[in-house]
Design a protein around this motif. Sequence first.
Motif, PDB file in Angstrom:
ATOM      1  N   PHE A  20      61.710  39.209  35.309  1.00 57.21           N
ATOM      2  CA  PHE A  20      61.270  40.460  34.440  1.00 57.21           C
ATOM      3  C   PHE A  20      60.067  39.931  33.475  1.00 57.21           C
ATOM      4  CE2 PHE A  20      65.292  41.333  35.798  1.00 57.21           C
ATOM      5  CZ  PHE A  20      65.637  42.569  36.052  1.00 57.21           C
ATOM      6  N   PRO A  21      58.804  40.394  33.745  1.00 58.37           N
ATOM      7  CA  PRO A  21      57.717  40.033  32.931  1.00 58.37           C
ATOM      8  C   PRO A  21      58.216  40.744  31.323  1.00 58.37           C
ATOM      9  CG  PRO A  21      56.909  40.693  34.879  1.00 58.37           C
ATOM     10  CD  PRO A  21      58.481  41.188  34.841  1.00 58.37           C
ATOM     11  N   PRO A  22      57.722  39.893  30.325  1.00 58.60           N
ATOM     12  CA  PRO A  22      58.184  40.291  29.030  1.00 58.60           C
ATOM     13  C   PRO A  22      57.172  41.417  28.577  1.00 58.60           C
ATOM     14  CG  PRO A  22      56.958  38.358  29.020  1.00 58.60           C
ATOM     15  CD  PRO A  22      57.311  38.454  30.207  1.00 58.60           C
ATOM     16  N   VAL A  23      57.720  42.583  27.810  1.00 58.26           N
ATOM     17  CA  VAL A  23      56.799  43.826  27.566  1.00 58.26           C
ATOM     18  C   VAL A  23      55.769  43.531  26.466  1.00 58.26           C
ATOM     19  CG1 VAL A  23      56.881  46.131  26.302  1.00 58.26           C
ATOM     20  CG2 VAL A  23      58.835  45.490  28.019  1.00 58.26           C
ATOM     21  N   GLY A  24      54.523  43.493  26.761  1.00 62.99           N
ATOM     22  CA  GLY A  24      53.725  42.815  25.904  1.00 62.99           C
ATOM     23  C   GLY A  24      53.508  41.541  25.648  1.00 62.99           C
ATOM     24  N   GLY A  25      54.186  40.941  26.491  1.00 63.56           N
ATOM     25  CA  GLY A  25      54.102  39.374  26.554  1.00 63.56           C
ATOM     26  C   GLY A  25      53.018  38.703  27.274  1.00 63.56           C
ATOM     27  N   VAL A  26      52.825  37.386  27.253  1.00 66.51           N
ATOM     28  CA  VAL A  26      51.809  36.352  28.140  1.00 66.51           C
ATOM     29  C   VAL A  26      52.686  35.644  28.839  1.00 66.51           C
ATOM     30  CG1 VAL A  26      50.174  34.901  27.855  1.00 66.51           C
ATOM     31  CG2 VAL A  26      50.585  36.524  25.982  1.00 66.51           C
ATOM     32  N   GLU A  27      52.343  35.708  30.301  1.00 63.70           N
ATOM     33  CA  GLU A  27      53.000  35.041  31.263  1.00 63.70           C
ATOM     34  C   GLU A  27      52.042  33.674  31.769  1.00 63.70           C
ATOM     35  OE1 GLU A  27      54.609  38.023  34.602  1.00 63.70           O
ATOM     36  OE2 GLU A  27      53.078  39.154  33.147  1.00 63.70           O
ATOM     37  N   ARG A  28      52.530  32.764  31.990  1.00 62.10           N
ATOM     38  CA  ARG A  28      51.595  31.428  32.314  1.00 62.10           C
ATOM     39  C   ARG A  28      52.211  30.692  33.544  1.00 62.10           C
ATOM     40  NH1 ARG A  28      48.425  30.346  27.859  1.00 62.10           N
ATOM     41  NH2 ARG A  28      49.316  31.484  26.035  1.00 62.10           N
ATOM     42  N   HIS A  29      51.141  30.523  34.403  1.00 62.65           N
ATOM     43  CA  HIS A  29      51.389  29.758  35.547  1.00 62.65           C
ATOM     44  C   HIS A  29      50.744  28.498  35.536  1.00 62.65           C
ATOM     45  CE1 HIS A  29      52.642  29.650  40.038  1.00 62.65           C
ATOM     46  NE2 HIS A  29      51.541  29.038  40.302  1.00 62.65           N
ATOM     47  N   SER A  30      51.816  27.346  35.709  1.00 63.25           N
ATOM     48  CA  SER A  30      51.114  26.064  35.447  1.00 63.25           C
ATOM     49  C   SER A  30      50.904  25.017  36.947  1.00 63.25           C
ATOM     50  CB  SER A  30      52.270  25.078  34.855  1.00 63.25           C
ATOM     51  OG  SER A  30      53.468  24.961  35.591  1.00 63.25           O
ATOM     52  N   ARG A  60      48.541  47.647  32.339  1.00 62.23           N
ATOM     53  CA  ARG A  60      47.280  47.029  32.223  1.00 62.23           C
ATOM     54  C   ARG A  60      47.463  45.603  31.562  1.00 62.23           C
ATOM     55  NH1 ARG A  60      42.551  47.906  34.249  1.00 62.23           N
ATOM     56  NH2 ARG A  60      40.807  48.449  32.883  1.00 62.23           N
ATOM     57  N   VAL A  61      46.702  44.873  32.281  1.00 57.28           N
ATOM     58  CA  VAL A  61      46.704  43.349  32.043  1.00 57.28           C
ATOM     59  C   VAL A  61      45.402  42.580  31.719  1.00 57.28           C
ATOM     60  CG1 VAL A  61      48.897  43.319  33.067  1.00 57.28           C
ATOM     61  CG2 VAL A  61      46.933  42.721  34.266  1.00 57.28           C
ATOM     62  N   GLU A  62      45.426  41.739  31.193  1.00 51.96           N
ATOM     63  CA  GLU A  62      44.312  40.680  30.825  1.00 51.96           C
ATOM     64  C   GLU A  62      44.456  39.369  31.616  1.00 51.96           C
ATOM     65  OE1 GLU A  62      41.172  39.929  27.210  1.00 51.96           O
ATOM     66  OE2 GLU A  62      43.350  39.724  26.918  1.00 51.96           O
ATOM     67  N   LEU A  63      43.757  39.305  32.478  1.00 55.42           N
ATOM     68  CA  LEU A  63      43.746  37.704  33.089  1.00 55.42           C
ATOM     69  C   LEU A  63      42.889  36.792  32.612  1.00 55.42           C
ATOM     70  CD1 LEU A  63      43.830  39.196  36.917  1.00 55.42           C
ATOM     71  CD2 LEU A  63      45.585  38.823  35.403  1.00 55.42           C
ATOM     72  N   SER A  64      43.289  35.661  32.312  1.00 56.08           N
ATOM     73  CA  SER A  64      42.592  34.631  31.960  1.00 56.08           C
ATOM     74  C   SER A  64      42.943  33.270  32.442  1.00 56.08           C
ATOM     75  CB  SER A  64      42.623  34.606  30.273  1.00 56.08           C
ATOM     76  OG  SER A  64      43.885  34.403  29.823  1.00 56.08           O
ATOM     77  N   GLY A  65      42.185  32.228  31.725  1.00 54.42           N
ATOM     78  CA  GLY A  65      42.668  30.889  32.239  1.00 54.42           C
ATOM     79  C   GLY A  65      41.901  30.723  33.708  1.00 54.42           C
ATOM     80  N   GLU A  66      42.567  29.887  34.760  1.00 53.99           N
ATOM     81  CA  GLU A  66      41.724  29.763  36.143  1.00 53.99           C
ATOM     82  C   GLU A  66      42.004  31.069  36.676  1.00 53.99           C
ATOM     83  OE1 GLU A  66      42.576  27.066  39.921  1.00 53.99           O
ATOM     84  OE2 GLU A  66      43.808  26.391  38.216  1.00 53.99           O
ATOM     85  N   ILE A  67      40.966  31.420  37.376  1.00 61.18           N
ATOM     86  CA  ILE A  67      41.099  32.603  38.189  1.00 61.18           C
ATOM     87  C   ILE A  67      40.515  32.460  39.607  1.00 61.18           C
ATOM     88  CG2 ILE A  67      40.103  35.003  38.152  1.00 61.18           C
ATOM     89  CD1 ILE A  67      40.183  35.029  35.278  1.00 61.18           C
ATOM     90  N   ILE A  68      41.184  33.103  40.621  1.00 60.15           N
ATOM     91  CA  ILE A  68      40.616  33.050  41.848  1.00 60.15           C
ATOM     92  C   ILE A  68      40.636  34.607  42.425  1.00 60.15           C
ATOM     93  CG2 ILE A  68      40.840  32.704  44.397  1.00 60.15           C
ATOM     94  CD1 ILE A  68      42.555  30.188  43.516  1.00 60.15           C
ATOM     95  N   GLU A  69      39.434  35.048  43.018  1.00 56.21           N
ATOM     96  CA  GLU A  69      39.143  36.513  43.131  1.00 56.21           C
ATOM     97  C   GLU A  69      39.140  36.720  44.552  1.00 56.21           C
ATOM     98  OE1 GLU A  69      36.240  38.690  40.935  1.00 56.21           O
ATOM     99  OE2 GLU A  69      35.841  37.130  39.541  1.00 56.21           O
ATOM    100  N   GLY A  70      39.706  37.570  45.244  1.00 59.15           N
ATOM    101  CA  GLY A  70      39.892  37.990  46.463  1.00 59.15           C
ATOM    102  C   GLY A  70      39.229  39.390  46.797  1.00 59.15           C
ATOM    103  N   SER A  77      46.107  32.131  36.110  1.00 62.46           N
ATOM    104  CA  SER A  77      47.301  31.384  35.563  1.00 62.46           C
ATOM    105  C   SER A  77      47.718  31.660  34.226  1.00 62.46           C
ATOM    106  CB  SER A  77      46.396  29.921  35.144  1.00 62.46           C
ATOM    107  OG  SER A  77      45.327  29.943  34.336  1.00 62.46           O
ATOM    108  N   VAL A  78      47.065  32.762  33.744  1.00 64.98           N
ATOM    109  CA  VAL A  78      47.480  33.710  32.568  1.00 64.98           C
ATOM    110  C   VAL A  78      47.287  34.909  32.872  1.00 64.98           C
ATOM    111  CG1 VAL A  78      47.139  33.752  30.014  1.00 64.98           C
ATOM    112  CG2 VAL A  78      46.707  31.683  30.913  1.00 64.98           C
ATOM    113  N   ARG A  79      48.189  35.674  32.265  1.00 67.99           N
ATOM    114  CA  ARG A  79      48.325  37.373  32.495  1.00 67.99           C
ATOM    115  C   ARG A  79      48.992  38.040  31.316  1.00 67.99           C
ATOM    116  NH1 ARG A  79      51.152  39.408  37.856  1.00 67.99           N
ATOM    117  NH2 ARG A  79      53.007  38.653  36.802  1.00 67.99           N
ATOM    118  N   ARG A  80      48.185  38.387  30.536  1.00 67.74           N
ATOM    119  CA  ARG A  80      48.757  39.166  29.345  1.00 67.74           C
ATOM    120  C   ARG A  80      48.890  40.503  29.615  1.00 67.74           C
ATOM    121  NH1 ARG A  80      46.472  41.084  24.058  1.00 67.74           N
ATOM    122  NH2 ARG A  80      44.467  40.655  24.879  1.00 67.74           N
TER     123      ARG A  80
END
Length: 211
Positions: A20-30, A60-70, A77-80
């Motif tokens: 469950f992604p946190p509401v208004g939170g930041v997720e990180r993938h290492s 609606r999210v903001e992606l940052s860190g390392e990014i791969i586009e398809g 690696s980061v999704r806020r």
Amino acid sequence: MLAWHFLREDGSTWKDSGYFPPVGGVERHSESLELCRSGLHASQRALDALRYASGPIVRRVELSGEIIEGDDKVCASVRRELWRFDATDILHEFARWCAIGAVIGYWPDAPEVIRRWLATGDESLRFAIGDAARTATRTTPQSTAAMSSARHATWQVAWDAARRAAWDAAGVAAWGTTGDAAWYAAWGTAWAAMNSKLESMLLDARRKELC
């Protein structure tokens, strides 16, 4: 990078994951990133995100860190999360909007009750439109299929209604041309127009939610 992402009704990502992604939170993938396999995914266009949706909760999210586009998705690696809400009603409305094009193109003599339902979504007309659709199924399969998708709209069939409408629009626009280039160009134009409509509906709903 701003993007769109959908969750299941309970706010989880996939049926059996229990995440469950946190509401208004930041997720990180290492770990290392790989499209479709590893990382935090989303799509820059709402209509593309709908293709991979597991439910009707739009984020609606903001992606940052390392990014791969398809082609139609992004892995990061980061999704806020910026905001989220239940878009069920919007997806119903969007599917009906897509189906209107099929009715105009394939079913010019569609019963007034179906036209009225597609325009308004009035649930009091549900029994009547069911009868009308069953009566016409054998003669107008394309339009009744699109109308049926709108009638039973979920996130999956909302995307399918858009795909069908884009296919039809591309066929009309490229009629009489040779080669695939014209068709693909018309498809891209139709898909962009439908994405613009969906994003406008979602953003308008978000603004109303804040009022």
